[in-house]
Enzyme design. Sequence first.
Site, PDB file in Angstrom:
ATOM      1  N   GLU A   1      39.886  71.698  66.199  1.00  0.00           N
ATOM      2  CA  GLU A   1      39.156  72.857  66.713  1.00  0.00           C
ATOM      3  C   GLU A   1      38.266  72.403  67.871  1.00  0.00           C
ATOM      4  O   GLU A   1      37.057  72.247  67.726  1.00  0.00           O
ATOM      5  CB  GLU A   1      38.315  73.496  65.600  1.00  0.00           C
ATOM      6  CG  GLU A   1      37.659  74.797  65.995  1.00  0.00           C
ATOM      7  CD  GLU A   1      36.145  74.722  66.139  1.00  0.00           C
ATOM      8  OE1 GLU A   1      35.562  75.683  66.667  1.00  0.00           O
ATOM      9  OE2 GLU A   1      35.536  73.703  65.748  1.00  0.00           O
TER      10      GLU A   1
ATOM     11  N   ASP B   1      37.145  70.680  61.951  1.00  0.00           N
ATOM     12  CA  ASP B   1      36.091  71.439  62.606  1.00  0.00           C
ATOM     13  C   ASP B   1      35.358  70.558  63.614  1.00  0.00           C
ATOM     14  O   ASP B   1      34.998  69.413  63.308  1.00  0.00           O
ATOM     15  CB  ASP B   1      35.115  71.930  61.522  1.00  0.00           C
ATOM     16  CG  ASP B   1      34.036  72.819  62.094  1.00  0.00           C
ATOM     17  OD1 ASP B   1      34.379  73.885  62.612  1.00  0.00           O
ATOM     18  OD2 ASP B   1      32.849  72.439  62.036  1.00  0.00           O
TER      19      ASP B   1
HETATM   20  C1  GLC Z   1      32.843  75.252  64.458  1.00  0.00           C
HETATM   21  C2  GLC Z   1      32.906  76.526  63.663  1.00  0.00           C
HETATM   22  C3  GLC Z   1      31.633  77.280  63.835  1.00  0.00           C
HETATM   23  C4  GLC Z   1      30.487  76.427  63.353  1.00  0.00           C
HETATM   24  C5  GLC Z   1      30.504  75.063  64.036  1.00  0.00           C
HETATM   25  C6  GLC Z   1      29.594  74.104  63.347  1.00  0.00           C
HETATM   26  O1  GLC Z   1      32.766  75.487  65.813  1.00  0.00           O
HETATM   27  O2  GLC Z   1      34.017  77.286  64.048  1.00  0.00           O
HETATM   28  O3  GLC Z   1      31.649  78.501  63.154  1.00  0.00           O
HETATM   29  O4  GLC Z   1      29.275  77.066  63.617  1.00  0.00           O
HETATM   30  O5  GLC Z   1      31.781  74.464  64.023  1.00  0.00           O
HETATM   31  O6  GLC Z   1      30.163  73.660  62.142  1.00  0.00           O
END
Ligand code: GLC
Length: 651
Positions: A326, A284
């Site tokens: 991500e 993430d």
């Molecule tokens: C990523 C997740 C999102 C979250 C962020 C902070 O972008 O997909 O949903 O708010 O990280 O953890």
Amino acid sequence: MSTDSFLENHLQNLLNQSGLDPKKADKEFWNRFQNHLPIIQRLFEEIYGNHPSGEQEFLNLLQSLVEAYQSREKGLKKRDQEKQTQDIWFLSNKLAGMSLYVDRFAGDLKKMKSKLSHFEELGVNFLHLMPLFESPEGESDGGYAVSDFRKVDARFGTLEELIELRKKMHQKGMYLLLDIVLNHTSHHHEWARKAKAGDPHYQDFFYTYDNRWIPNEFEEAMPEIFPESAPGNFTWNEEMGKWVMTVFHTYQWDLNYTNPKVFRAMLENIFFYGNLGVDLLRIDAPAFIWKQTGTTCQNLPQAHTLLRLIKQCVQVSTPGMAILGEAIVAPKEIMKYFGTGEFIAQECDFAYNATQMALQWDMLASGETQVMLNAQHEILQKPYGTSWITYTRCHDDIGLGYDNYMIEQAGKDPFRHRQFLKEYYSFSGEQWMSPARGALFSSNPKTGDARISGTLASLCGLEKAQIENNAPAIDQSIQKILMMQAHSIFLGGLPMLFYGDEVGYTNDYSYQNDPGKSYDNRWMHRPKIDWEKVARKDQAGTVENRIFSGTKRLLEIRKEYALFSDLSNISWMSPHNIHVAGFVRRIGNERMYCVFNFSDKAAYLTWYAFREQGEGAEKLYDHWTNSEVIIGSSQEYLILEPYGFRILEPR
Ligand code: GLC
């Protein structure tokens, strides 16, 4: 740092203490360990070479590698080997995923087991279970504020139940995707609690400051992620008497990766997930893991070094686990997460094709394809052996973060164009021509930026059409939904559906009454599944039935043809008609033309569009409508109905 002979001695000790058998039983592991060791050492030194506890932490890290391997289940080691015998297992056209919240989808982990038939029926075999680890209710960011990385949150069940589910999935030939929230912890995490209590060891796990000097310096160049609900990047903690860096929400404390202890602790958590049987680990927010004053604190070179280091370590100890970064950032920056220079294809195995996802929505609103085509020279740089997560919607908002030049080269003004997109997709409550019903997310009045929330169906017009009981508009929205899905399913990469979209869920506004969610309108597109609604998929002619069976059919077509594997085998057709996006997927002499009409009028394509791709084709078989098309002479056209699409194989 360590000299060669020092390291040699240490390795010998490690072997003796661990009881590894480097000649026989653990030969493969030991080979991997030795092969990767020089790079691991180099990358580690790049970051921690000058840190006072760098050397000790490096030796500890080697220990962690061995321990992770030793605690890996036999069955998972076998699975690792099986994956290695396939070309690159995760590029396969046989994989199709869905992302879902276990509680909102099934109730809990136990009940999830009985829902696996839903995925089998649809043709989905890769499940992204949204964060399951302990996260305080009301301050959870959908599970992305983790207070214990190893304890399944009681509302989902237990760790044992998660393992049981994974075993059942693996038996059924399914794959598991879980998150590691690498950038931050909840302020209720043990490390944060100890930091609050004044323990300097744990204060150093975070970015903590006595006064505003350094925070102010950071703020000068740092953008805001949630400007409405969490402005600024630092939060004052009264208990600790210090400022702490909180890039996302105030309750999410950023981990300090300049501290090698943080890195190792999180690497051990990564191995913990690997040994749970995770096939693909979603890291993430990796763009944020390194901070430096004077920069945006995103996409810094050290963040890439850390990801490369993680990849190397995973290849040694849990090699069957692939890595998804991500990174939802600018198109050029996304590409770097696949690795650059000597590390090409040696960083993240997957990234989200967030650029193409957003551009699909751009095309749907504008009815034109140029902006999307202008982005392709960036997107097509993806190295062979890596892959995209392709998607139309996910649990997050849709950001319009592609470059201005892509819009300018299409002859449009970037500010106005984005303004148009925001207006098109957000419903202001007034009568407006757009069929879409979404909302603006994280509007920033200082920069004019905003992102978009809403479900696939609502953004495609189904919500409005149903309220108005307008049958032709319902038909058209279903057509749009399936076209958007088809575009991302055939594009190349692992298609990741978002739960609820397979049966046409429209926005759920109940989050507004929940104080733990009301500040975050992304909850409008995170529905609670009503299985009676889902059951309507079996009644011919219902909206649920039409969307479910259409989506299922798309996945079937994809699974049938190896050319839909992600072999970096996509080329774009020239825009003979600016409303039609078309790409060709090839393998050997086989090819498939995928064409999509993004406009609300019929679109015509001549034989030349197909001829340009070399061999030419007069007779084409459409796998979507199961019919033959002949486009022989220049008077004959392929006519695509509004929002129509075709998957054409030359015959
Ligand atoms: C990523 C997740 C999102 C979250 C962020 C902070 O972008 O997909 O949903 O708010 O990280 O953890």
